[in-house]
Motif scaffolding. Structure first.
Motif, PDB file in Angstrom:
ATOM      1  N   ILE A 146       0.875  -1.268  -0.375  1.00  0.00           N
ATOM      2  CA  ILE A 146       0.213   0.503   0.112  1.00  0.00           C
ATOM      3  C   ILE A 146       0.922   0.976  -0.270  1.00  0.00           C
ATOM      4  CG2 ILE A 146      -1.763  -0.928   1.083  1.00  0.00           C
ATOM      5  CD1 ILE A 146      -1.261   0.333   3.806  1.00  0.00           C
ATOM      6  N   ILE A 180       2.260   4.003  -2.814  1.00  0.00           N
ATOM      7  CA  ILE A 180       1.824   5.464  -3.068  1.00  0.00           C
ATOM      8  C   ILE A 180       2.593   6.683  -2.360  1.00  0.00           C
ATOM      9  CG2 ILE A 180      -0.069   6.975  -2.816  1.00  0.00           C
ATOM     10  CD1 ILE A 180      -2.357   4.934  -4.227  1.00  0.00           C
ATOM     11  N   CYS A 231      -5.514  -1.241  -2.912  1.00  0.00           N
ATOM     12  CA  CYS A 231      -4.261  -0.084  -2.436  1.00  0.00           C
ATOM     13  C   CYS A 231      -4.377   0.285  -1.035  1.00  0.00           C
ATOM     14  CB  CYS A 231      -5.262   0.748  -3.175  1.00  0.00           C
ATOM     15  SG  CYS A 231      -6.794   1.652  -3.133  1.00  0.00           S
ATOM     16  N   LEU A 238      -5.074  11.889  -1.314  1.00  0.00           N
ATOM     17  CA  LEU A 238      -4.986   9.776  -1.188  1.00  0.00           C
ATOM     18  C   LEU A 238      -5.657   9.201  -2.168  1.00  0.00           C
ATOM     19  CD1 LEU A 238      -3.141   9.672   1.505  1.00  0.00           C
ATOM     20  CD2 LEU A 238      -2.326   9.387  -0.654  1.00  0.00           C
ATOM     21  N   SER A 246      -5.603   6.746  -5.286  1.00  0.00           N
ATOM     22  CA  SER A 246      -5.564   5.506  -5.515  1.00  0.00           C
ATOM     23  C   SER A 246      -6.893   5.224  -6.853  1.00  0.00           C
ATOM     24  CB  SER A 246      -6.658   5.492  -4.003  1.00  0.00           C
ATOM     25  OG  SER A 246      -5.601   5.834  -3.408  1.00  0.00           O
ATOM     26  N   TYR A 278      -5.274   4.603  -9.288  1.00  0.00           N
ATOM     27  CA  TYR A 278      -4.679   3.577  -9.048  1.00  0.00           C
ATOM     28  C   TYR A 278      -4.846   2.733  -9.467  1.00  0.00           C
ATOM     29  CZ  TYR A 278      -0.764   0.259  -7.034  1.00  0.00           C
ATOM     30  OH  TYR A 278      -0.263  -0.453  -6.639  1.00  0.00           O
ATOM     31  N   ILE A 328      -9.524  -2.785  -1.102  1.00  0.00           N
ATOM     32  CA  ILE A 328      -9.374  -1.378  -0.336  1.00  0.00           C
ATOM     33  C   ILE A 328      -8.949  -2.369   0.988  1.00  0.00           C
ATOM     34  CG2 ILE A 328      -9.634   0.907   0.056  1.00  0.00           C
ATOM     35  CD1 ILE A 328     -12.045   0.791  -1.894  1.00  0.00           C
ATOM     36  N   ILE A 385     -13.812   6.764  -3.806  1.00  0.00           N
ATOM     37  CA  ILE A 385     -12.924   6.377  -4.466  1.00  0.00           C
ATOM     38  C   ILE A 385     -14.094   4.833  -5.066  1.00  0.00           C
ATOM     39  CG2 ILE A 385     -10.919   3.933  -4.478  1.00  0.00           C
ATOM     40  CD1 ILE A 385     -10.005   5.375  -1.973  1.00  0.00           C
TER      41      ILE A 385
END
Ligand SMILES: Cc1c2[nH]c(c1CCC(=O)O)Cc1[nH]c(c(CCC(=O)O)c1C)Cc1[nH]c(c(CCC(=O)O)c1C)Cc1[nH]c(c(C)c1CCC(=O)O)C2
Length: 341
Positions: free
Chosen positions: A76, A79, A141, A181, A185, A188, A202, A226
């Motif tokens: 994780i 990032i 993530c 973030l 995320s 990503y 997640i 997200i």
């Protein structure tokens, strides 16, 4: 969807018995073949960013145990690494990075972070072509709160007090960090799905240290964002949300964040888990220490989950990652016990 991928079927709400199984941290130090590759790599992040090696260690637990899902080998904290926080993993010390302050948050630059993570997407696409058809490939993530706790402290802590304090003292800077973030995320996870991930998880490993108001603001709302953004681009994306330690706050979590499955840690009572399962798939929740203990403690833990949750959509997993002191023979025992149920 490939009908042979049982984890995907469960994520669609189907009951599959015996349930599909995979373990969080299934590629890792409890496996001698992992320690061998790890020793030869120039460090943990080198392993994460070298597709050939990352594919090799992702496949190790699949070859050994035949799990129903493979999880991308990465971390994780790639990032923050892509945000130039100087992330390191030192033997016996866990992750380290440069701690960030409120001024530092304002200077963070997310442009170009996906270029830094291109090797991860290369790993995902190689994995999808190397894996057996019936094996679901999971990307992942960290949730914004959990990633932020490491960015603020610069290392792991027992209770994430530094991040909680930062959030109370600098709420605007903290909101900005969480928001950045969440955006990164989402991008990503989309990139992982585009590279071939069948579903994504997640990880909100530190959800359990927050009060109700902060849980909503820093865990539930950003994870919901997200998921919304991923589904804007991939309407059919399958998503597992794991808020470790969230306890009673899990009651409305699935609806709040919009995930297909909720991950459960081992402190979640099975009677409560059964209620959550009425609304969709659950994943979990064997105490990882039962895998260390083996024997009857392991069998009894497995049997109880199967008897309480086996009649609904269940992905069998641990309640948190497998630990380095687990005996691989106990993992074989666990998989056999489930498949012979
Ligand atoms: C909080 C968190 C991290 N990383 C992760 C989380 C969320 C899940 C959880 O709570 O466990 C997630 C993670 N980390 C790793 C994976 C790989 C895929 C898998 O097999 O599950 C995944 C999904 C590899 C890893 N990530 C790490 C290792 C061990 C490092 C090594 O091999 O030297 C592995 C295999 C290092 C890591 N990475 C992190 C910590 C705290 C540590 C040190 C503690 C430890 O060593 O277990 C951050």
């Amino acid at each position: 969807m490939d009908e042979s991928r049982k984890v995907l079927r469960v994520l669609n709400g189907e009951t599959v018995f015996p349930p599909p199984v995979w373990l969080m941290r299934q590629a890792g130090r409890y496996l001698p073949e992992y320690r061998q590759v790890r020793k030869q790599a120039k460090g943990f992040l080198h392993l994460c960013y070298t597709p050939e090696l990352a594919v090799e260690v992702t496949m190790q637990p699949i070859s050994r145990f035949g799990f129903d899902a493979a999880i991308l080998f990465s971390d994780i904290l790639v990032i923050p690494d892509a945000l130039d926080r100087n992330v390191r993993f030192e033997e016996g010390r866990g992750p380290l990075m440069t701690p960030i302050d409120a001024e530092g948050v304002a200077r963070l630059d997310g442009s170009g972070f996906l270029d830094h993570l291109a090797p991860v997407m290369e790993t995902v696409s190689r994995l999808r072509s190397d894996l057996p058809d019936e094996t679901t490939l999971l990307g992942f993530c960290g949730a914004p709160w959990t990633v932020a706790t490491y960015m603020i402290a610069g290392h792991g802590t027992p209770d994430q007090a530094p991040a909680r304090r930062f959030a109370y003292e600098h709420p605007e800077a903290f909101d900005a960090l969480i928001d950045l973030l969440a955006d990164l995320s989402a991008d990503y996870l989309c990139a992982q799905i585009e590279a071939g991930a069948d579903a994504v998880q997640i990880f909100d490993s530190w959800a359990g240290v927050l009060g109700e108001v902060e849980f909503e603001r820093y865990c539930a709302a950003p994870v919901a964002k997200i998921i919304r953004r991923v589904r804007e681009r991939h309407a059919q994306a399958k998503i597992i949300a794991f808020a470790k330690g969230a306890g009673l706050l899990l009651e409305n979590y699935r609806r709040r964040v919009g995930s297909d499955a909720v991950g459960l840690d081992w402190t979640v009572p099975l009677s409560f888990a059964k209620k959550l399962q009425v609304e969709g798939a659950v994943q979990g929740n064997l105490d990882p220490v039962r895998v260390v203990a083996g024997g009857k403690a392991l069998d009894e833990g497995v049997d109880k989950i199967l008897s309480e949750l086996g009649e609904g959509p269940l992905i069998f997993n641990l309640g948190h990652g497998i630990t380095p002191d687990a005996d691989p023979a106990h993992v074989s025992q666990l998989v056999k016990r489930i498949r012979n149920a």
